[in-house]
Design a protein around this motif. Structure first.
Motif, PDB file in Angstrom:
ATOM      1  N   HIS A   1       0.818  -1.199  -0.077  1.00  8.98           N
ATOM      2  CA  HIS A   1       0.159   0.044  -0.167  1.00  8.98           C
ATOM      3  C   HIS A   1       0.736   1.112  -0.130  1.00  8.98           C
ATOM      4  N   LEU A   2       1.937   1.291   0.662  1.00  6.18           N
ATOM      5  CA  LEU A   2       2.621   2.346   0.781  1.00  6.18           C
ATOM      6  C   LEU A   2       3.591   2.595  -0.894  1.00  6.18           C
ATOM      7  N   ALA A   3       3.788   1.587  -1.278  1.00  3.50           N
ATOM      8  CA  ALA A   3       4.401   1.553  -2.575  1.00  3.50           C
ATOM      9  C   ALA A   3       3.290   2.313  -3.672  1.00  3.50           C
ATOM     10  N   TYR A   4       2.107   1.713  -3.553  1.00  3.06           N
ATOM     11  CA  TYR A   4       1.057   2.076  -4.343  1.00  3.06           C
ATOM     12  C   TYR A   4       0.681   3.442  -4.161  1.00  3.06           C
ATOM     13  N   SER A   5       0.993   4.082  -3.186  1.00  2.58           N
ATOM     14  CA  SER A   5       0.739   5.580  -2.912  1.00  2.58           C
ATOM     15  C   SER A   5       1.625   6.514  -3.308  1.00  2.58           C
ATOM     16  N   GLY A   6       2.729   5.789  -4.007  1.00  3.95           N
ATOM     17  CA  GLY A   6       3.784   6.584  -4.638  1.00  3.95           C
ATOM     18  C   GLY A   6       4.942   6.649  -4.054  1.00  3.95           C
TER      19      GLY A   6
ATOM     20  N   ASP B   1      11.427   6.400   0.401  1.00  2.00           N
ATOM     21  CA  ASP B   1      10.247   7.269   1.076  1.00  2.00           C
ATOM     22  C   ASP B   1       9.736   6.540   2.497  1.00  2.00           C
ATOM     23  N   ALA B   2       9.854   5.064   2.224  1.00  2.00           N
ATOM     24  CA  ALA B   2       8.978   4.345   3.307  1.00  2.00           C
ATOM     25  C   ALA B   2       9.781   3.145   3.552  1.00  2.00           C
ATOM     26  N   ALA B   3       9.418   2.732   4.667  1.00  2.00           N
ATOM     27  CA  ALA B   3      10.229   1.162   5.081  1.00  2.00           C
ATOM     28  C   ALA B   3       9.443   0.598   5.839  1.00  2.00           C
ATOM     29  N   VAL B   4       9.231  -0.627   5.661  1.00  2.00           N
ATOM     30  CA  VAL B   4       8.395  -1.566   6.717  1.00  2.00           C
ATOM     31  C   VAL B   4       9.486  -2.754   7.198  1.00  2.00           C
TER      32      VAL B   4
ATOM     33  N   SER C   1     -10.363 -13.696  -5.662  1.00  2.00           N
ATOM     34  CA  SER C   1     -11.409 -13.953  -4.843  1.00  2.00           C
ATOM     35  C   SER C   1     -11.977 -12.731  -4.352  1.00  2.00           C
ATOM     36  N   THR C   2     -13.133 -12.804  -3.935  1.00  2.00           N
ATOM     37  CA  THR C   2     -14.207 -11.355  -3.451  1.00  2.00           C
ATOM     38  C   THR C   2     -13.424 -11.335  -1.869  1.00  2.00           C
ATOM     39  N   PRO C   3     -13.130 -12.305  -1.106  1.00  2.00           N
ATOM     40  CA  PRO C   3     -12.733 -12.202   0.164  1.00  2.00           C
ATOM     41  C   PRO C   3     -11.268 -11.547   0.100  1.00  2.00           C
ATOM     42  N   GLY C   4     -10.420 -12.014  -0.756  1.00  2.00           N
ATOM     43  CA  GLY C   4      -9.211 -11.407  -1.161  1.00  2.00           C
ATOM     44  C   GLY C   4      -9.112 -10.307  -1.459  1.00  2.00           C
ATOM     45  N   LYS C   5     -10.091  -9.474  -2.161  1.00  2.00           N
ATOM     46  CA  LYS C   5     -10.046  -8.357  -2.432  1.00  2.00           C
ATOM     47  C   LYS C   5     -10.578  -7.428  -1.170  1.00  2.00           C
ATOM     48  N   MET C   6     -11.513  -8.001  -0.520  1.00  2.00           N
ATOM     49  CA  MET C   6     -11.800  -7.248   0.799  1.00  2.00           C
ATOM     50  C   MET C   6     -10.858  -7.251   1.707  1.00  2.00           C
ATOM     51  N   ALA C   7      -9.993  -8.282   2.050  1.00  2.00           N
ATOM     52  CA  ALA C   7      -8.787  -8.204   2.863  1.00  2.00           C
ATOM     53  C   ALA C   7      -7.878  -7.160   2.356  1.00  2.00           C
ATOM     54  N   TRP C   8      -7.703  -6.727   1.046  1.00  2.00           N
ATOM     55  CA  TRP C   8      -6.879  -5.755   0.378  1.00  2.00           C
ATOM     56  C   TRP C   8      -7.260  -4.509   0.785  1.00  2.00           C
ATOM     57  N   GLU C   9      -8.654  -4.336   1.262  1.00  2.00           N
ATOM     58  CA  GLU C   9      -9.136  -3.049   1.511  1.00  2.00           C
ATOM     59  C   GLU C   9      -9.144  -2.928   2.885  1.00  2.00           C
ATOM     60  N   ASP C  10      -9.165  -3.963   3.624  1.00  2.00           N
ATOM     61  CA  ASP C  10      -9.187  -3.686   5.143  1.00  2.00           C
ATOM     62  C   ASP C  10      -7.427  -3.295   5.473  1.00  2.00           C
ATOM     63  N   TYR C  11      -6.600  -3.760   4.758  1.00  2.00           N
ATOM     64  CA  TYR C  11      -5.185  -3.274   4.962  1.00  2.00           C
ATOM     65  C   TYR C  11      -5.128  -1.649   4.226  1.00  2.00           C
ATOM     66  N   ARG C  12      -5.808  -1.436   3.602  1.00  2.00           N
ATOM     67  CA  ARG C  12      -5.956  -0.020   3.094  1.00  2.00           C
ATOM     68  C   ARG C  12      -6.379   1.023   4.009  1.00  2.00           C
ATOM     69  N   LYS C  13      -7.423   0.568   4.724  1.00  2.00           N
ATOM     70  CA  LYS C  13      -8.002   1.196   5.896  1.00  2.00           C
ATOM     71  C   LYS C  13      -6.938   1.135   7.170  1.00  2.00           C
TER      72      LYS C  13
ATOM     73  N   PRO D   1       5.476  -4.300  -5.520  1.00  2.00           N
ATOM     74  CA  PRO D   1       5.815  -3.108  -5.858  1.00  2.00           C
ATOM     75  C   PRO D   1       6.808  -2.473  -5.218  1.00  2.00           C
ATOM     76  N   PHE D   2       7.481  -3.299  -4.368  1.00  2.00           N
ATOM     77  CA  PHE D   2       8.596  -2.826  -3.261  1.00  2.00           C
ATOM     78  C   PHE D   2       9.612  -3.561  -3.472  1.00  2.00           C
ATOM     79  N   GLU D   3      10.762  -3.129  -2.932  1.00  2.00           N
ATOM     80  CA  GLU D   3      12.046  -4.005  -2.895  1.00  2.00           C
ATOM     81  C   GLU D   3      12.132  -4.657  -1.443  1.00  2.00           C
ATOM     82  N   VAL D   4      12.885  -5.596  -1.527  1.00  2.00           N
ATOM     83  CA  VAL D   4      13.026  -6.409  -0.100  1.00  2.00           C
ATOM     84  C   VAL D   4      14.452  -6.845  -0.198  1.00  2.00           C
ATOM     85  N   ASP D   5      14.724  -6.747   1.104  1.00  2.00           N
ATOM     86  CA  ASP D   5      16.102  -6.893   1.706  1.00  2.00           C
ATOM     87  C   ASP D   5      16.105  -7.383   3.049  1.00  2.00           C
ATOM     88  N   GLY D   6      17.357  -8.292   3.517  1.00  5.51           N
ATOM     89  CA  GLY D   6      17.449  -8.779   4.903  1.00  5.51           C
ATOM     90  C   GLY D   6      17.918  -7.556   5.740  1.00  5.51           C
TER      91      GLY D   6
END
Length: 209
Positions: free
Chosen positions: A30-35, A75-78, A185-197, A59-64
């Protein structure tokens, strides 16, 4: 060490099976998709986040953990913490993160475990308003989530309004090296929206809203 990044989210879970890596992956997306140019640090010895992102579709990079030295270039890190982080790791993440996310499943035992983590943050001088409990595996049925929220808030913890629904779509996403809304799946799309919130609330806590 990670103080140069604009927005830093650390996801900490001292109990397995609470959705720590799922949360890290989807918050980073979500951070990556926000630009924002986003880096996900896989701090877990098991490397689940690295394995999940192996397809290169993220859409993001991954490192150890070595990538912590480069966080200021993003711009952001998780940060997906160790599976059972030490008190020192919790303290360090708390001091250097914009917000600390504590995933928990809605059950009575969650309160005592989370309070131990928060006590470590208290001792490190980390303000409690920088730590937020995220209830995951919400079945949207019965009173379990409401009761867990009441118990956690009664213990003085900040519980995010948004919760993450329980769906097999997360397992499909992990197995396919993709994000939950892409599994068809619809539940998958709804879970994605959960994380958006969730991300909207976290940005507000971190002063990024």
């Amino acid at each position: 060490m990670i103080a140069g990044s604009n927005f830093r989210v650390a996801v900490v879970g001292r109990k397995g099976g609470v959705g720590k890596t799922s949360t890290s992956i989807h918050l980073a997306a979500h951070l990556a998709y926000s630009g924002r140019r986003t880096l996900l640090i896989d701090g877990d010895d098991r490397g689940y986040a690295t394995t999940w992102a192996r397809s290169g579709q993220m859409p993001f990079e991954v490192d150890g953990v070595g990538g912590l030295m480069a966080v200021s270039q993003y711009d952001a890190a998780v940060i997906d913490s160790q599976a059972d982080p030490s008190e020192q790791e919790i303290s360090t993440l708390g001091r250097h993160s914009s917000v600390l996310v504590l995933p928990a499943i809605p059950e009575a035992q969650a309160v005592s475990g989370l309070m131990q983590t928060v006590q470590v943050l208290d001792q490190a001088g980390v303000p409690r308003d920088r730590a937020a409990v995220l209830l995951t595996m919400d079945t949207r049925q019965g009173q379990a989530t409401a009761e867990a929220r009441a118990a956690l808030e009664g213990a003085g913890l900040h519980v995010l309004e948004a919760t993450i629904r329980d769906t097999v779509a997360f397992r499909h996403a992990s197995g396919g090296g993709t994000l939950v809304h892409r599994v068809g799946s619809t539940p998958g799309k709804m879970a994605w929206e959960d994380y958006r919130k969730v991300m909207r609330e976290l940005l507000a806590i971190g002063g990024q809203a």
